[in-house]
Design a protein around this motif. Structure first.
Motif, PDB file in Angstrom:
ATOM      1  N   ALA A 135      13.579  -7.927   1.603  1.00  0.00           N
ATOM      2  CA  ALA A 135      12.248  -7.659   2.164  1.00  0.00           C
ATOM      3  C   ALA A 135      11.166  -7.808   1.092  1.00  0.00           C
ATOM      4  N   LEU A 136      11.504  -7.432  -0.139  1.00  0.00           N
ATOM      5  CA  LEU A 136      10.541  -7.515  -1.227  1.00  0.00           C
ATOM      6  C   LEU A 136      10.344  -8.943  -1.716  1.00  0.00           C
ATOM      7  N   GLY A 137      11.348  -9.784  -1.587  1.00  0.00           N
ATOM      8  CA  GLY A 137      11.239 -11.148  -2.063  1.00  0.00           C
ATOM      9  C   GLY A 137      11.332 -11.206  -3.575  1.00  0.00           C
ATOM     10  N   ALA A 138      10.721 -12.216  -4.169  1.00  0.00           N
ATOM     11  CA  ALA A 138      10.877 -12.440  -5.602  1.00  0.00           C
ATOM     12  C   ALA A 138       9.608 -12.173  -6.396  1.00  0.00           C
ATOM     13  N   GLY A 139       8.545 -11.729  -5.756  1.00  0.00           N
ATOM     14  CA  GLY A 139       7.294 -11.539  -6.486  1.00  0.00           C
ATOM     15  C   GLY A 139       6.561 -10.288  -6.061  1.00  0.00           C
ATOM     16  N   ASN A 140       5.252 -10.308  -6.278  1.00  0.00           N
ATOM     17  CA  ASN A 140       4.416  -9.182  -5.896  1.00  0.00           C
ATOM     18  C   ASN A 140       4.355  -9.079  -4.371  1.00  0.00           C
ATOM     19  N   VAL A 141       4.116  -7.871  -3.872  1.00  0.00           N
ATOM     20  CA  VAL A 141       4.180  -7.655  -2.434  1.00  0.00           C
ATOM     21  C   VAL A 141       3.226  -6.531  -2.022  1.00  0.00           C
ATOM     22  N   VAL A 142       2.755  -6.595  -0.780  1.00  0.00           N
ATOM     23  CA  VAL A 142       1.921  -5.537  -0.216  1.00  0.00           C
ATOM     24  C   VAL A 142       2.839  -4.561   0.520  1.00  0.00           C
ATOM     25  N   VAL A 143       2.680  -3.275   0.204  1.00  0.00           N
ATOM     26  CA  VAL A 143       3.542  -2.246   0.787  1.00  0.00           C
ATOM     27  C   VAL A 143       2.658  -1.144   1.380  1.00  0.00           C
ATOM     28  N   LYS A 144       3.011  -0.714   2.578  1.00  0.00           N
ATOM     29  CA  LYS A 144       2.285   0.387   3.231  1.00  0.00           C
ATOM     30  C   LYS A 144       3.180   1.607   3.231  1.00  0.00           C
ATOM     31  N   ALA A 196       4.905  16.193  -2.573  1.00  0.00           N
ATOM     32  CA  ALA A 196       3.922  16.762  -1.649  1.00  0.00           C
ATOM     33  C   ALA A 196       2.537  16.172  -1.912  1.00  0.00           C
ATOM     34  N   ALA A 197       2.187  15.997  -3.170  1.00  0.00           N
ATOM     35  CA  ALA A 197       0.889  15.403  -3.521  1.00  0.00           C
ATOM     36  C   ALA A 197       0.820  13.949  -3.063  1.00  0.00           C
ATOM     37  N   LEU A 198       1.934  13.227  -3.171  1.00  0.00           N
ATOM     38  CA  LEU A 198       1.962  11.849  -2.686  1.00  0.00           C
ATOM     39  C   LEU A 198       1.714  11.814  -1.181  1.00  0.00           C
ATOM     40  N   LYS A 199       2.357  12.708  -0.441  1.00  0.00           N
ATOM     41  CA  LYS A 199       2.184  12.744   1.018  1.00  0.00           C
ATOM     42  C   LYS A 199       0.726  12.976   1.399  1.00  0.00           C
ATOM     43  N   LEU A 200      -0.003  13.726   0.571  1.00  0.00           N
ATOM     44  CA  LEU A 200      -1.420  13.975   0.862  1.00  0.00           C
ATOM     45  C   LEU A 200      -2.265  12.713   0.708  1.00  0.00           C
ATOM     46  N   MET A 201      -1.782  11.735  -0.051  1.00  0.00           N
ATOM     47  CA  MET A 201      -2.504  10.470  -0.232  1.00  0.00           C
ATOM     48  C   MET A 201      -2.284   9.506   0.934  1.00  0.00           C
ATOM     49  N   LEU A 202      -1.287   9.772   1.749  1.00  0.00           N
ATOM     50  CA  LEU A 202      -0.905   8.832   2.801  1.00  0.00           C
ATOM     51  C   LEU A 202      -1.858   8.882   3.975  1.00  0.00           C
ATOM     52  N   PRO A 203      -2.054   7.762   4.657  1.00  0.00           N
ATOM     53  CA  PRO A 203      -1.433   6.462   4.435  1.00  0.00           C
ATOM     54  C   PRO A 203      -2.172   5.677   3.340  1.00  0.00           C
ATOM     55  N   ILE A 204      -1.416   4.894   2.610  1.00  0.00           N
ATOM     56  CA  ILE A 204      -2.007   3.981   1.636  1.00  0.00           C
ATOM     57  C   ILE A 204      -1.283   2.638   1.719  1.00  0.00           C
ATOM     58  N   THR A 205      -2.039   1.584   1.519  1.00  0.00           N
ATOM     59  CA  THR A 205      -1.488   0.236   1.428  1.00  0.00           C
ATOM     60  C   THR A 205      -1.816  -0.265   0.037  1.00  0.00           C
ATOM     61  N   VAL A 206      -0.794  -0.699  -0.692  1.00  0.00           N
ATOM     62  CA  VAL A 206      -0.977  -1.072  -2.095  1.00  0.00           C
ATOM     63  C   VAL A 206      -0.341  -2.422  -2.392  1.00  0.00           C
ATOM     64  N   ASP A 207      -0.922  -3.104  -3.368  1.00  0.00           N
ATOM     65  CA  ASP A 207      -0.320  -4.317  -3.912  1.00  0.00           C
ATOM     66  C   ASP A 207       0.641  -3.870  -5.003  1.00  0.00           C
ATOM     67  N   MET A 208       1.918  -4.158  -4.831  1.00  0.00           N
ATOM     68  CA  MET A 208       2.912  -3.747  -5.815  1.00  0.00           C
ATOM     69  C   MET A 208       3.364  -4.953  -6.623  1.00  0.00           C
ATOM     70  N   THR A 209       3.534  -4.737  -7.907  1.00  0.00           N
ATOM     71  CA  THR A 209       3.881  -5.784  -8.858  1.00  0.00           C
ATOM     72  C   THR A 209       5.361  -5.724  -9.180  1.00  0.00           C
ATOM     73  N   GLU A 210       5.999  -6.900  -9.168  1.00  0.00           N
ATOM     74  CA  GLU A 210       7.417  -6.986  -9.516  1.00  0.00           C
ATOM     75  C   GLU A 210       7.565  -6.845 -11.027  1.00  0.00           C
ATOM     76  N   LEU A 211       8.635  -6.142 -11.447  1.00  0.00           N
ATOM     77  CA  LEU A 211       8.887  -5.951 -12.872  1.00  0.00           C
ATOM     78  C   LEU A 211      10.391  -5.952 -13.135  1.00  0.00           C
ATOM     79  N   ASN A 212      10.824  -6.714 -14.105  1.00  0.00           N
ATOM     80  CA  ASN A 212      12.202  -6.713 -14.618  1.00  0.00           C
ATOM     81  C   ASN A 212      13.279  -7.129 -13.617  1.00  0.00           C
ATOM     82  N   GLY A 213      12.911  -7.658 -12.484  1.00  0.00           N
ATOM     83  CA  GLY A 213      13.911  -8.068 -11.514  1.00  0.00           C
ATOM     84  C   GLY A 213      14.675  -6.913 -10.888  1.00  0.00           C
TER      85      GLY A 213
END
Length: 151
Positions: free
Chosen positions: A138-147, A59-76
Motif C-alpha cells: 500500500a505504501l509503495g516505494a516512495g513518499n505517500v499521503v496518509v490519513k 492520547a495526545a496524538l488522538k487529539l490531533m486527529l483527523p490529520i492528512t500528512v505527506d510521509m517520507t520514505e526512509l531506509n526502505g
C-alpha cells in the motif's frame, strides 16, 4: 477520651475516602472501560486499523486527529512525517521493530514501520496496526499521503 475521639474520626474519614474511591457508579466507570483506542489509517484505497497504547503520547496524538500528512520514505523500512505539534515522550531503545509499529521519534516525528528489524534508536511507542498484511504494498516505494483518523 480525646485519643478515642480522634481515632474514631480518623476511622470514619478513612472509611469515607475508601468508599468514595472504590464505590463509583457504573455510569462513572463506563467511559474508561469502553475507551476506544482504535485509529483508522488510510493509504490510497487501503484502510488499516491500529490499536493505540494507553499512554499520554497516544492520547495526545488522538487529539490531533483527523490529520492528512505527506510521509517520507526512509531506509526502505519506514515512513515518517513531522506532526503539527509536540507530543509527550517516553522514549526507550527500539530493539525489535515489527511491521505496523507506530512510533514517535523525538517529540514530533511520527514513524510508521513497514518492515521488521532491530534498532538502537529510541522511540516512544504509540501503537501498532492490527493486521499489517499489505502495508508495504500500500505504501509503495516512495513518499505517500496518509490519513490518520479516529475509528
Amino acid at each position: 477520651m480525646k485519643l478515642k475521639f480522634l481515632l474514631t474520626v480518623i476511622a470514619i474519614l478513612f472509611a469515607f475516602s475508601f468508599c468514595n474511591a472504590s464505590c463509583k457508579s457504573n455510569n462513572e466507570r463506563t467511559p474508561r472501560q469502553n475507551n476506544n483506542s482504535k485509529m483508522k489509517i488510510t493509504i490510497g484505497t487501503a484502510v488499516f486499523t491500529a490499536t493505540l497504547y494507553k499512554k499520554p503520547s497516544a492520547a495526545a496524538l488522538k487529539l490531533m486527529l483527523p490529520i492528512t500528512v505527506d510521509m517520507t520514505e526512509l531506509n526502505g523500512n519506514e515512513i515518517y512525517c513531522d506532526l503539527p505539534g509536540r507530543l509527550p515522550i517516553n522514549a526507550s531503545v527500539g530493539g525489535d521493530i515489527k511491521v505496523g509499529d507506530l512510533m514517535l521519534y523525538g517529540n514530533n516525528v511520527l514513524v510508521l514501520f513497514y518492515k521488521s528489524f532491530n534498532t538502537s534508536y529510541s522511540y516512544t511507542k504509540l501503537g501498532s496496526i492490527d493486521n499489517p498484511a499489505g502495508l508495504a504494498s500500500a505504501l509503495g516505494a516512495g513518499n505517500v499521503v496518509v490519513k490518520f483518523e479516529n475509528n
